[in-house]
Design a protein around this motif. Structure first.
Motif, PDB file in Angstrom:
ATOM      1  N   SER A  69       0.829  -1.191   0.000  1.00  0.00           N
ATOM      2  CA  SER A  69       0.000   0.000   0.000  1.00  0.00           C
ATOM      3  C   SER A  69       0.870   1.250   0.000  1.00  0.00           C
ATOM      4  O   SER A  69       1.844   1.358   0.739  1.00  0.00           O
ATOM      5  N   SER A 129       0.010   4.146   1.057  1.00  0.00           N
ATOM      6  CA  SER A 129      -0.185   4.804   2.350  1.00  0.00           C
ATOM      7  C   SER A 129       0.721   4.186   3.407  1.00  0.00           C
ATOM      8  O   SER A 129       1.330   4.891   4.214  1.00  0.00           O
ATOM      9  N   LYS A 162       3.694   6.079   5.537  1.00  0.00           N
ATOM     10  CA  LYS A 162       3.688   6.093   6.995  1.00  0.00           C
ATOM     11  C   LYS A 162       4.922   5.410   7.557  1.00  0.00           C
ATOM     12  O   LYS A 162       5.467   5.832   8.573  1.00  0.00           O
TER      13      LYS A 162
END
Length: 66
Positions: A47, A49, A53
């Motif tokens: 992912s 994201s 992160k």
């Protein structure tokens, strides 16, 4: 009914903690969110994201090591 109200006004109301439904069984906390799983933390599951992160986490972890 009026007696109960008067008692509540004069003596106050005590809210007590309810009984625990697990009945004394100690279990380890389970992972409930994706954010706590190691593949998500490391950004390895694909992912975008998660990768961003993970990069923020790496930067924050190494911020004071210089």
């Amino acid at each position: 009914m009026n007696e109960e109200i008067q008692k509540a006004i004069t003596e106050g109301i005590a809210f007590k903690k309810g009984k625990d439904s697990s009945s004394g069984k100690k279990e380890e906390p389970r992972v409930k969110t994706k954010a706590k799983k190691t593949t998500y933390i490391k950004g390895t599951h694909g992912s975008g994201s998660a990768k961003m992160k993970a990069e923020y986490r790496r930067k924050r972890a190494t911020r004071h090591k210089n």
